[in-house]
Design an enzyme around this catalytic site. Structure first.
Site, PDB file in Angstrom:
ATOM      1  N   GLU A 199      75.820   4.680  27.471  1.00  0.00           N
ATOM      2  CA  GLU A 199      76.353   5.675  26.555  1.00  0.00           C
ATOM      3  C   GLU A 199      75.316   5.945  25.468  1.00  0.00           C
ATOM      4  O   GLU A 199      74.530   5.057  25.110  1.00  0.00           O
ATOM      5  CB  GLU A 199      77.625   5.175  25.866  1.00  0.00           C
ATOM      6  CG  GLU A 199      78.847   5.097  26.732  1.00  0.00           C
ATOM      7  CD  GLU A 199      80.044   4.585  25.949  1.00  0.00           C
ATOM      8  OE1 GLU A 199      81.169   4.961  26.308  1.00  0.00           O
ATOM      9  OE2 GLU A 199      79.856   3.824  24.982  1.00  0.00           O
ATOM     10  N   ARG A 290      96.720  -3.825  26.909  1.00  0.00           N
ATOM     11  CA  ARG A 290      97.429  -5.045  26.512  1.00  0.00           C
ATOM     12  C   ARG A 290      97.795  -4.934  25.051  1.00  0.00           C
ATOM     13  O   ARG A 290      97.392  -3.987  24.370  1.00  0.00           O
ATOM     14  CB  ARG A 290      96.530  -6.261  26.722  1.00  0.00           C
ATOM     15  CG  ARG A 290      95.175  -6.090  26.033  1.00  0.00           C
ATOM     16  CD  ARG A 290      94.314  -7.322  26.077  1.00  0.00           C
ATOM     17  NE  ARG A 290      92.942  -7.048  25.690  1.00  0.00           N
ATOM     18  CZ  ARG A 290      92.494  -6.915  24.464  1.00  0.00           C
ATOM     19  NH1 ARG A 290      93.340  -7.000  23.448  1.00  0.00           N
ATOM     20  NH2 ARG A 290      91.213  -6.690  24.192  1.00  0.00           N
TER      21      ARG A 290
END
Length: 471
Positions: A199, A290
């Site tokens: 990135e 999560r």
């Protein structure tokens, strides 16, 4: 609602889940390995089962955990965070065994855990992503060519990574060549995959994440954002909700993008969508499938019990809230009190806690699994507790944080608490001007004085006298 739930985790998050179960009339089952025999989650759960001598293996064996859940009559498993919480195979094994997995389904975990697949899904959904590779990189030469195209600095990342591991910033071709093998090695050891991607590095951005909740019938809401910019080597230290740096327009935008991201992949349960914000630019970074360590501050500003909602959603119930029901009030800050010595390059300081006194008073919460006499084992994360403070204004919250950190007594190990007090007093932090470069750009914050408490001095003198007298 579930009658019995196995908690496939340890430490403060296991205690947090035990508390939610107790309030909802669900019987809780803990698991533990030998170093955790006297751990607080073992003491607090309705029942606890030994899963082996090895410190880690018992927490990382999905089939053994599922078999134990069935043997003990559980109808659900909560994975907490870390360990198997983002393991698609574990979610799949739970499903095959007829157990509810408190989290998204296995396919979503796998898709969003693969960073390149997640980036592709976000592009398709119209969520902005940072410039970078379309998929995994095969060779270092391919990485060098792409870096020349998008421009340095770049971030080389493990595709299956998380928790700040398997990441290297590269400012030059030489650094990229050096980092290539290291990131592949780290990724293979930590995540079992050698895949890496690249990135564009957004230099010293704000790290903003949005808490979302989604049920099984397509309702998706957000609980506003958290600012996680105060971090060291990609590890979060202090988290804030909401961000004191976002404009109302930016806040609305990142919330909308997070809901869009979750809806696009058919997400269900609690999750977090993370963004990098630089000026008016907002980029998707990753999605955590999560409950997050820092979910506490979203609870503090909205009043929503996120773990309770997780359990309700996993049981097939609709969300208890609509987006218009969610309001944020005041500010909340979470401090990760780690057993580390900031003055010694944050070296872990494991050992026996000789005294622990939790701070209290208005707007103060502690989530922990430690107690006086507890020995922090060297096999797990160094976090001792999470100290959360809330106040109606930013200044009140900062002052409450200083007071609560000063009230706390945690002796026997060195902690990050005095370092956090220095951060809270810094004028840039107090004025709400900080980004991910704050910690590395302010090394002077480590020059705090270590003051010994009078009771510690008295104990040391008493011990010396006793030793001299042969007692």
């Amino acid at each position: 609602m579930f009658k019995k739930l196995l908690i496939a985790n340890r430490g403060e998050i296991a205690v947090r889940i035990v508390r939610a179960c107790a309030e909802m009339g669900i019987r809780s089952v803990a698991i533990y390995t030998e170093p955790d025999r006297f751990a607080l989650h073992v003491k607090r759960a309705d029942e606890a089962h030994f899963v082996g001598e090895d410190p880690l293996a018992g927490y990382l064996d999905p089939r053994r955990i599922v078999d134990l859940a069935r043997e003990t009559g559980c109808d659900a498993i909560h994975p907490g965070y870390g360990f198997l919480s983002e393991n698609a195979d574990f979610a799949r094994i739970c499903e095959d065994a007829g157990l509810a997995f408190v989290g998204p389904d296995a396919e979503v975990i796998a898709r969003m855990g693969d960073k390149t697949a997640a980036r592709a899904a976000m592009r398709d959904a119209g969520v902005p992503v940072t410039p970078g590779s379309e998929g995994n990189l095969e060779t270092c030469d391919e990485a060098l060519s792409l870096a020349d195209t998008i421009g340095y600095p770049v971030m080389l990342k493990a595709t299956s990574g998380g928790g700040g591991r398997g990441i290297r910033r590269c400012d030059t071709p030489a650094q990229l060549e050096q980092a290539w093998e290291r990131v592949i090695s780290e990724a293979t050891k930590a995540f079992g995959s050698a895949d890496v991607f690249m990135e564009k590095c957004v230099v010293e951005p704000h790290h903003i994440e949005v808490q979302i909740l989604a049920d099984s019938v397509g309702n998706v809401i957000h609980l506003f954002e958290r600012d996680c910019s105060i971090q060291r080597r990609n590890q979060k230290l202090i988290e804030i909700a909401p961000s004191p740096q976002l404009t109302p327009e930016q806040r609305a935008y990142v919330g909308e993008m997070a809901v869009r991201a979750a809806s696009a992949v058919g997400y269900e349960n609690a999750g977090t969508v993370e963004f990098l914000v630089k000026g008016n630019e907002v980029y998707f970074m990753e999605m955590n499938t999560r409950v997050q360590v820092e979910h506490t501050i979203s609870e503090a500003i909205t009043g929503v019990d996120i773990v309770r909602e997780q359990l309700r959603i996993a049981a097939g119930l609709k969300l208890a809230y609509r987006q218009e029901d969610i309001r944020h009030h005041g500010y909340a800050i979470q401090f990760r009190i780690n057993a580390e010595d900031p003055k010694n390059d944050f070296l872990p300081s494991f050992g026996r806690i000789t005294r622990y006194y939790a701070p209290g008073g208005p707007g103060v919460r502690t989530d922990t699994a430690i107690y006086t006499g507890y020995t922090i084992p060297p096999y797990f994360d160094s976090m001792c507790l999470k100290l959360i403070v809330w106040g109606m204004s930013w200044e009140e919250t900062l002052d409450r944080g200083i007071r609560a950190l000063n009230d706390m007594r945690l002796q026997g190990v060195k902690t990050t608490a005095p370092y956090y007090q220095e951060i809270l007093r810094h004028p840039d932090f107090r004025s709400g001007h900080f980004d991910t470069g704050f910690v590395p750009n302010h090394p002077e914050l480590l020059n705090y004085s270590v003051k010994r408490n009078p009771e510690e001095v008295a104990l040391a003198i008493a011990a010396a006298i006793a030793a001299h007298a042969g007692l």
